[in-house]
Structure formats: structure tokens, C-alpha cells
Enzyme design. Sequence first.
Site, short mmCIF file in Angstrom:
data_model
loop_
_atom_site.label_atom_id
_atom_site.label_comp_id
_atom_site.label_asym_id
_atom_site.label_seq_id
_atom_site.Cartn_x
_atom_site.Cartn_y
_atom_site.Cartn_z
CG ASP A 122 35.94 -71.14 15.97
OD1 ASP A 122 34.72 -71.34 15.93
OD2 ASP A 122 36.45 -70.00 15.99
CE LYS B 13 31.31 -68.73 19.89
NZ LYS B 13 32.39 -68.37 20.84
NE ARG C 37 32.35 -63.12 16.16
CZ ARG C 37 31.73 -63.59 15.11
NH1 ARG C 37 31.43 -62.77 14.09
NH2 ARG C 37 31.38 -64.84 14.99
CB ALA D 226 37.87 -69.27 12.79
CD GLN E 248 29.34 -65.10 19.56
OE1 GLN E 248 28.40 -65.52 20.23
NE2 GLN E 248 30.59 -65.30 19.90
O1 MRU Z 1 33.94 -66.54 19.58
P1 MRU Z 1 33.69 -66.23 18.11
O2 MRU Z 1 32.57 -65.30 17.89
O3 MRU Z 1 34.95 -65.81 17.42
O4 MRU Z 1 33.27 -67.64 17.52
C1 MRU Z 1 33.00 -67.74 16.16
C2 MRU Z 1 32.48 -69.07 15.78
O5 MRU Z 1 32.40 -69.98 16.59
C3 MRU Z 1 32.15 -69.27 14.36
O6 MRU Z 1 31.11 -70.18 14.22
C4 MRU Z 1 33.40 -69.83 13.67
O7 MRU Z 1 34.49 -68.98 13.86
C5 MRU Z 1 33.19 -70.02 12.24
S1 MRU Z 1 33.16 -68.45 11.42
C6 MRU Z 1 33.04 -68.78 9.81
#
Ligand code: MRU
Length: 475
Positions: free
Chosen positions: A329, A340, A132, A134, A288
Site C-alpha cells: 500500500d 495488509k 479497495r 491500493a 480479502q
Molecule cells: O484494505 P485493502 O483491502 O484495500 O488492502 C489491500 C492490500 O493491503 C493489498 O495487499 C495492497 O493494496 C496491494 S494491492 C495490489
Amino acid sequence: MSDGPERPPEERRPDAASEHDAERRKFFRDFSREVVTSAATVINMAGSLQRTSAQAAAAILDPVGGAALLGGLVAETTAPAPVAPSGFRAAFRWNGDRLVLVDQRKLPHVLEEFEVTSASDAAYAIREMIVRGAPAIGQVAAIGLALTANRLRTAGPFARKAAISGAANGLAATRPTAVNLRWAMDRMLARLKDVGEYSEDGNAVADALWGEAERIVGEATEDHGRLATLGAEVLPRVDGRPLQLLTHCNTGPLACGQFGTALGVVQVAFHGGRDLHVWVDETRPYLQGARLTAWELAQAGVPHTVVADVAAASLLAAGRVDAVLVGADRIAANGDTANKLGTYPLALAAAHHGVPFLVCAPLSSVDPATPDGAAIPIEQRSPDEVLRFRGTLVAPEGTEAWNPAFDVTPAGLISAIVTEEGVLRPPFGPAIAAAFEQADSRRPERVTAGGAVDPPRDETAGAAAGAASATDTAG
Ligand code: MRU
């Protein structure tokens, strides 16, 4: 900061740990320097950087266990006692003919890997949150698609084109908010067009897509290093005490591939000598922050403290945070940012208390085709993630829950967007447009460049072609 919550005291090695600290600092200094300065080696960088960084890091961060880690995870995963895994981990590594992901659902207490040999494997891994973040999912999707193209070397041109396009669309649909996924698939499909969508030459198609996937990974690694270095330069200066940073979700190598964005900034600053401490939002409901960010910061030796998300405003009110650092994202053309769930309230509280709020993200997370935050699709996830805590139902049976994975922070609440092309300031619309122009002039060869490394050769390509075309359109 602890050595890992479940590691028994007798397994800690204080002498080795202090030795590691110096080595660890050197590793991250060298790594960021290499990432930032070796633009000339970007092409072909992905494979070699992954190999060398993972090897160097495993040996440096965990000289005793490192060799076993490099040889695979058997030693660790079959260990009789549950020992918190340690050692540098990126989201994925290349293992000869397959992609190997860290299964992020199991962290921090269990380190398992998941093998990807096709686009459908990659789609499964992304949908199930094995990988997971982005930037990481964009890179994994690109490699997955290249692996499927590799299986289709001897397929007919029409079947091949249908299978590759279908797999790309299936991958792009796995998670709708993170634009890096669609962006990576668009690049792969542009490369396919470039080499000839209906080309008779399956080898040329496979090699071209492999080259593009390599470039996507290599460029991401370099770009994250650049933005981390730029971000570290604009962190507030404080005297006589550690700099206090607060972060949400996970933005380290697990979320980004080999390096990090917001956590990359933290690591470059820390290993560059800044005295700092990170408040880590636990990041309900998927945790996370508590599970992944705390683990990555522990690996990197960065002092940190986990807090409940709802404690962040109190920390800001008490003047205990100098800057908030988050990832993204999808950033719309006007700077509105989806990240997030919980990012928006954090930005509101930071603005209220006059604390800088920095979004750290590569341009691959910026979507010029999305005009503003209202146009960003927000992924809805299972109510169970809210209603259950590690499998246990915590609300009355039958309770409903609303579980958007992301929220949108209006551009007006963001102090700066840290990208690989510079630190963008409001108004973000023109700053984003200028950053894209600069990126285009820095990498004019994009899309039409040829493959740089030997792509995998699938000896069973003919046999696999039919199966791949049947399964890779799923999702
Ligand atoms: O649902 P996830 O764990 O994939 O969400 C990830 C996030 O929201 C991160 O903050 C975002 O992808 C930036 S990662 C550099």
C-alpha cells in the site's frame, strides 16, 4: 480446486470447463503479452483494453453466461437460486458515461455493481470498501475526479477550481495509507495546473483531466503487466513438483484495476506453463484472501488452498512454501513496506525459515517523500471488523478491539521488490531512486501530454455544476 463452493454439481460443465482451460490460458498469455508489448498504445489503452479484455474474458471464461454478464448483471443478480458468480471480473469497467465498480463487499457469493458518476460517488465507494486495493482506488479516484470536472464544464473558473481541488483532497483523505490515492490526485491536480487552474475554458479543463485519468488507468495496466512478467521470471525453480507460493490479502484485478501485482505474477507464471499451487491467507479480519483472492484464482483456474493466517508459519516451517508474494500500500524511500495487517509476521516467519519474501508493487505505490516505515500513516478501522464475524458479535458485549488495517514490514525482511522497472534488490534506497529515474526516461511525456480519447460530454453540465461543487468536497 473447486468450481465455486456453492455451485450445485448439476450446474458444473466439465466438458466446457476443460475447453475453457485452454482458452483461459491463451487469454491470459495474450493479455499479458498485449499489456507488456503495446507501450505504443498505452495512451488510449484504458478504455479499449477494458472493453476488449472484459468482452474477451467474459466470452472465453464463461461462454454461456458471458453474454448476459456483458449486457449487465441483471440476469445474474435476479437469478432465483444463489449461484456463485463466475467469469473474469476487473475492479471496474467503463459503461458509456459512467464508471461501474464490482461491489467487493458482496463477493464471493453475490455479484453486484455500483455506479460512479462523480468524485463524491468515488469517495463513497472507496471509503465503504466497494472498491479497495491500493492501485484500484487510485484509478477510481482519478476517474471520479474527471467525471466531476466533466460536470463543471460550464461552471465559473473559481467555482470549478474550488470544487475540483476540494474533491481531490476529499478523495485523497478517504484512505490514508495507500499512497496511490494521493499520487493519483497529485497527478490530476498537476494536470489541472498545467491546463490552467482558473481557465475560462471548462471544456479544456474537463478534457485534460479526462485524458490524465485515462493515462493513469492505461499506465497502471501496462505497468502491472510488466511487473507481473518480471516477477514470474524470478520465481524459484523446483523440480518434480508444483511450485508452492503463499500470498496475503488480495492483489489481483479486483485490487489493481485490470491486471494484478502479486496475483498477476502468479497468473503469468501459471498461464505461462509453470506448475504451481497457491496458499491463500484468509486475511483476517476483512477476509480479502478467503473472499477475493480465492475467487479470483478460481476464475483464473489456478490451484489454491485457503489457510488461516496463523497457519502460514507452520507451512513455512514444514518447507511447504517456496516463496511468499505480497503487494504493497505504501513503500517508503528506504524500502520499508506497509501492506495488509499480517504481512509483517509473515515476513518474519519467512526470514526465519529462509524463504524468499517478494513485494510486488508498481512505482505508484512507492512514496519517495516518506523516508521510512515509521512515517507511514496507518489507517485505523472499525473495531467491529475484529469483534464481529459476518455481522455476528463473537466477543463479549462491550469488548474493545484495536484494528489497524496495515502493518509495516522493515526493508531488511524483504528479499526483492518487483516493480515495472525491474526487480529491485537491497539496499532498496538507491535501487528505488534508480527505478524512478528509469521510469521518468521511459515516460517523459507524463503530465503535459494531451487527452487521447473522447471524454464524456455531460449535456446537463450547467445544472449539475452547483450540485457537484457542493457535494464533492465531502469526505
Ligand atoms: O484494505 P485493502 O483491502 O484495500 O488492502 C489491500 C492490500 O493491503 C493489498 O495487499 C495492497 O493494496 C496491494 S494491492 C495490489
